[in-house]
Design a protein around this motif. Sequence first.
Motif, PDB file in Angstrom:
ATOM      1  N   GLU A   1       0.997  -1.075  -0.123  1.00 26.31           N
ATOM      2  CA  GLU A   1      -0.038   0.025  -0.245  1.00 26.31           C
ATOM      3  C   GLU A   1       0.822   1.272  -0.224  1.00 26.31           C
ATOM      4  N   GLU A   2       1.916   1.269   0.795  1.00 23.77           N
ATOM      5  CA  GLU A   2       2.588   2.424   0.904  1.00 23.77           C
ATOM      6  C   GLU A   2       3.260   2.942  -0.441  1.00 23.77           C
ATOM      7  N   PHE A   3       3.208   1.847  -1.440  1.00 22.86           N
ATOM      8  CA  PHE A   3       3.863   2.120  -2.925  1.00 22.86           C
ATOM      9  C   PHE A   3       2.708   2.548  -4.009  1.00 22.86           C
ATOM     10  N   TRP A   4       1.651   2.541  -3.422  1.00 26.03           N
ATOM     11  CA  TRP A   4       0.494   2.789  -4.366  1.00 26.03           C
ATOM     12  C   TRP A   4       0.706   4.418  -5.126  1.00 26.03           C
ATOM     13  N   GLY A   5       0.008   4.505  -6.316  1.00 30.05           N
ATOM     14  CA  GLY A   5      -0.048   5.683  -6.710  1.00 30.05           C
ATOM     15  C   GLY A   5       1.347   6.477  -7.250  1.00 30.05           C
ATOM     16  N   LYS A   6       2.517   5.544  -7.422  1.00 30.23           N
ATOM     17  CA  LYS A   6       3.637   6.170  -8.016  1.00 30.23           C
ATOM     18  C   LYS A   6       3.912   5.443  -9.361  1.00 30.23           C
ATOM     19  N   GLY A   7       3.118   4.756 -10.035  1.00 28.67           N
ATOM     20  CA  GLY A   7       3.270   4.329 -11.441  1.00 28.67           C
ATOM     21  C   GLY A   7       4.137   2.917 -11.270  1.00 28.67           C
ATOM     22  N   ILE A   8       4.479   2.432 -10.165  1.00 33.53           N
ATOM     23  CA  ILE A   8       5.215   1.291  -9.922  1.00 33.53           C
ATOM     24  C   ILE A   8       4.613  -0.102 -10.586  1.00 33.53           C
ATOM     25  N   MET A   9       3.152  -0.232 -10.554  1.00 36.54           N
ATOM     26  CA  MET A   9       2.441  -1.354 -10.738  1.00 36.54           C
ATOM     27  C   MET A   9       2.178  -1.149 -12.205  1.00 36.54           C
ATOM     28  N   THR A  10       1.859  -0.166 -12.800  1.00 41.29           N
ATOM     29  CA  THR A  10       1.559   0.165 -14.090  1.00 41.29           C
ATOM     30  C   THR A  10       2.893  -0.347 -14.974  1.00 41.29           C
ATOM     31  N   GLU A  11       4.154   0.260 -14.362  1.00 41.78           N
ATOM     32  CA  GLU A  11       5.190  -0.333 -15.043  1.00 41.78           C
ATOM     33  C   GLU A  11       5.599  -2.032 -14.772  1.00 41.78           C
ATOM     34  N   ALA A  12       5.413  -2.410 -13.737  1.00 45.27           N
ATOM     35  CA  ALA A  12       5.376  -4.017 -13.709  1.00 45.27           C
ATOM     36  C   ALA A  12       4.575  -4.548 -14.649  1.00 45.27           C
ATOM     37  N   VAL A  13       3.385  -4.131 -14.669  1.00 44.10           N
ATOM     38  CA  VAL A  13       2.486  -4.773 -15.498  1.00 44.10           C
ATOM     39  C   VAL A  13       2.923  -4.793 -16.783  1.00 44.10           C
ATOM     40  N   LYS A  14       3.276  -3.686 -17.635  1.00 49.05           N
ATOM     41  CA  LYS A  14       3.881  -3.448 -18.713  1.00 49.05           C
ATOM     42  C   LYS A  14       5.197  -4.292 -19.161  1.00 49.05           C
ATOM     43  N   ALA A  15       5.977  -4.555 -17.913  1.00 52.67           N
ATOM     44  CA  ALA A  15       7.174  -5.343 -18.259  1.00 52.67           C
ATOM     45  C   ALA A  15       6.834  -6.539 -18.379  1.00 52.67           C
ATOM     46  N   VAL A  16       6.135  -7.206 -17.382  1.00 46.41           N
ATOM     47  CA  VAL A  16       5.768  -8.556 -17.280  1.00 46.41           C
ATOM     48  C   VAL A  16       4.832  -8.899 -18.604  1.00 46.41           C
TER      49      VAL A  16
END
Length: 176
Positions: free
Chosen positions: A98-113
């Motif tokens: 949760e503390e990393f939400w809203g930073k674009g991390i998950m979008t980047e992870a989904v794109k990379a995977v």
Amino acid sequence: MNITTSIDGLVIRSFRIEDAESYSKYANNYNIWRFLRDEFAHPFTLAHAKEYIEKICLPNESSYFAIDYQGTAIGDIHIVKQTDILRLSGFLGFWLAEEFWGKGIMTEAVKAVTKYAFEKLDLIRIFARVFSNNSASIRVLEKAGYELEGRFKNAIVKEGIILDQLQYAILKPLEK
């Protein structure tokens, strides 16, 4: 296995047993659990993390990955290759601390995977299913190029509440 990303310090990599401590720390969060299947334990303990990593992630290291940010596992992303007539499709699942939400991390992870899966797993289609009230994951999928394919009405029940489930998918780009 490591997948580099465009975010400094963000790597998508194979799980290690040492990840169990941070995995259990971040996974033991109601705000994560409320958007996941009930089979995802809550509370989520160190024993749960060790079992998941040892029995699921390590034997399937080409499709189950730790989201590593600055040296710490802060989430999970995986693509489960389907079988039989769906054998060229993969199911995408993910969560992020949760503390990393809203930073674009998950979008980047989904794109990379997603890119990795199309290149290395012999897939032509990847799909994900999200709760209709999970606006953050819906945004992640849309920003990563996934499109809404359908709505399964009253398909899930979480904490006694009946919700729709949305299915998003992306197709492998055609060869030019």
